[in-house]
Design a protein around this motif. Structure first.
Motif, short mmCIF file in Angstrom:
data_model
loop_
_atom_site.label_atom_id
_atom_site.label_comp_id
_atom_site.label_asym_id
_atom_site.label_seq_id
_atom_site.Cartn_x
_atom_site.Cartn_y
_atom_site.Cartn_z
N MET A 1 0.85 -1.17 0.00
CA MET A 1 0.00 0.00 0.00
C MET A 1 0.90 1.24 0.00
SD MET A 1 -2.64 1.36 2.96
CE MET A 1 -3.52 -0.15 2.99
N PRO A 2 0.73 2.12 -0.96
CA PRO A 2 1.54 3.34 -0.97
C PRO A 2 1.27 4.18 0.28
CG PRO A 2 0.44 3.05 -3.07
CD PRO A 2 -0.10 2.02 -2.14
N PRO A 3 2.31 4.81 0.82
CA PRO A 3 2.15 5.58 2.06
C PRO A 3 1.11 6.71 1.95
CG PRO A 3 4.47 5.36 1.51
CD PRO A 3 3.69 4.81 0.36
N GLU A 4 1.00 7.32 0.78
CA GLU A 4 0.05 8.43 0.63
C GLU A 4 -1.39 7.95 0.79
OE1 GLU A 4 2.29 7.63 -1.86
OE2 GLU A 4 3.81 9.09 -1.26
N ILE A 5 -1.69 6.80 0.23
CA ILE A 5 -3.05 6.25 0.34
C ILE A 5 -3.35 5.89 1.79
CG2 ILE A 5 -4.54 4.32 -0.31
CD1 ILE A 5 -3.13 4.28 -3.00
N ARG A 7 -2.06 7.26 4.49
CA ARG A 7 -2.23 8.49 5.28
C ARG A 7 -3.59 9.11 5.06
NH1 ARG A 7 3.14 10.06 3.48
NH2 ARG A 7 4.59 9.22 4.99
N VAL A 8 -4.02 9.16 3.81
CA VAL A 8 -5.32 9.76 3.50
C VAL A 8 -6.44 8.91 4.11
CG1 VAL A 8 -6.92 10.29 1.63
CG2 VAL A 8 -4.54 10.93 1.43
N ALA A 9 -6.36 7.62 3.95
CA ALA A 9 -7.40 6.74 4.50
C ALA A 9 -7.43 6.81 6.02
CB ALA A 9 -7.18 5.31 4.03
N LEU A 10 -6.27 6.86 6.65
CA LEU A 10 -6.24 6.97 8.10
C LEU A 10 -6.77 8.32 8.57
CD1 LEU A 10 -5.48 5.29 10.54
CD2 LEU A 10 -3.22 6.34 10.48
N GLY A 11 -6.53 9.36 7.80
CA GLY A 11 -7.09 10.68 8.11
C GLY A 11 -8.60 10.67 8.04
N TRP A 12 -9.15 10.04 7.00
CA TRP A 12 -10.60 9.93 6.88
C TRP A 12 -11.19 9.09 8.01
CZ3 TRP A 12 -14.13 12.60 4.52
CH2 TRP A 12 -13.79 13.36 3.40
N ALA A 13 -10.52 8.01 8.35
CA ALA A 13 -11.01 7.16 9.44
C ALA A 13 -11.01 7.93 10.76
CB ALA A 13 -10.14 5.91 9.55
N THR A 14 -9.96 8.67 11.01
CA THR A 14 -9.88 9.48 12.23
C THR A 14 -10.98 10.52 12.26
OG1 THR A 14 -7.50 9.14 12.28
CG2 THR A 14 -8.37 10.95 13.62
N PHE A 15 -11.21 11.18 11.14
CA PHE A 15 -12.27 12.18 11.07
C PHE A 15 -13.63 11.57 11.34
CE2 PHE A 15 -15.56 14.17 8.43
CZ PHE A 15 -15.64 15.40 9.05
N LEU A 16 -13.92 10.43 10.71
CA LEU A 16 -15.20 9.77 10.92
C LEU A 16 -15.41 9.37 12.37
CD1 LEU A 16 -15.45 7.49 7.76
CD2 LEU A 16 -16.83 9.51 8.26
N VAL A 17 -14.38 8.81 12.98
CA VAL A 17 -14.50 8.35 14.36
C VAL A 17 -14.68 9.54 15.31
CG1 VAL A 17 -13.24 7.25 16.26
CG2 VAL A 17 -13.29 6.18 14.01
N LEU A 18 -13.84 10.55 15.18
CA LEU A 18 -13.93 11.70 16.08
C LEU A 18 -15.26 12.44 15.93
CD1 LEU A 18 -10.30 13.13 15.96
CD2 LEU A 18 -11.40 11.83 17.79
N ALA A 19 -15.68 12.68 14.71
CA ALA A 19 -16.94 13.39 14.48
C ALA A 19 -18.12 12.57 15.01
CB ALA A 19 -17.12 13.67 13.00
N SER A 20 -18.09 11.28 14.82
CA SER A 20 -19.18 10.42 15.29
C SER A 20 -19.24 10.40 16.82
CB SER A 20 -19.00 9.00 14.77
OG SER A 20 -19.06 8.97 13.38
N VAL A 21 -18.08 10.30 17.45
CA VAL A 21 -18.07 10.26 18.92
C VAL A 21 -18.62 11.56 19.49
CG1 VAL A 21 -16.53 10.22 20.93
CG2 VAL A 21 -16.26 8.54 19.11
N VAL A 22 -18.21 12.69 18.91
CA VAL A 22 -18.72 13.98 19.39
C VAL A 22 -20.23 14.06 19.19
CG1 VAL A 22 -18.68 16.46 18.95
CG2 VAL A 22 -16.54 15.19 19.09
N LEU A 23 -20.71 13.64 18.04
CA LEU A 23 -22.14 13.69 17.78
C LEU A 23 -22.94 12.74 18.66
CD1 LEU A 23 -22.30 14.03 13.90
CD2 LEU A 23 -23.07 15.69 15.60
N LEU A 24 -22.37 11.59 18.98
CA LEU A 24 -23.10 10.63 19.82
C LEU A 24 -23.40 11.20 21.20
CD1 LEU A 24 -21.47 7.21 18.92
CD2 LEU A 24 -23.80 7.95 18.46
N PHE A 25 -22.55 12.09 21.70
CA PHE A 25 -22.81 12.71 23.00
C PHE A 25 -23.95 13.72 22.94
CE2 PHE A 25 -18.34 11.44 23.91
CZ PHE A 25 -18.63 10.62 25.00
N THR A 26 -24.26 14.24 21.75
CA THR A 26 -25.29 15.27 21.64
C THR A 26 -26.63 14.73 21.16
OG1 THR A 26 -24.69 15.85 19.37
CG2 THR A 26 -23.51 16.99 21.13
N LEU A 27 -26.66 13.53 20.61
CA LEU A 27 -27.90 12.99 20.05
C LEU A 27 -28.64 12.12 21.06
CD1 LEU A 27 -26.56 11.99 16.54
CD2 LEU A 27 -27.98 13.96 17.10
#
Length: 67
Positions: A1-5, A7-27
């Motif tokens: 797996m190329p390092p750029e792919i 990094r981008v995929a891990l960035g998206w995964a981190t964003f999804l997890v963090l945003a979801s966790v924050v939203l779960l506390f408010t819903l």
């Protein structure tokens, strides 16, 4: 797996997890928004797991070829 792919995929995964966790506390549990956010959290965790597995497999393969 190329390092750029990875990094981008891990960035998206981190964003999804963090945003979801924050939203779960408010819903409110039991609402459709809560269920969709929970599903998004699971997708983010799954994506992160796939990226980590890909990195581990790539490193093992490179070690075998060098060794």
């Amino acid at each position: 797996m190329p390092p750029e792919i990875g990094r981008v995929a891990l960035g998206w995964a981190t964003f999804l997890v963090l945003a979801s966790v924050v939203l779960l506390f408010t819903l409110t549990p039991g609402t459709p928004e809560f269920v969709i956010t929970l599903f998004t959290l699971c997708l983010g965790l799954l994506l992160g797991l796939i990226v980590v597995a890909g990195v581990v497999l790539t490193r093992r393969r490179e070690k075998r070829e060098d060794g």
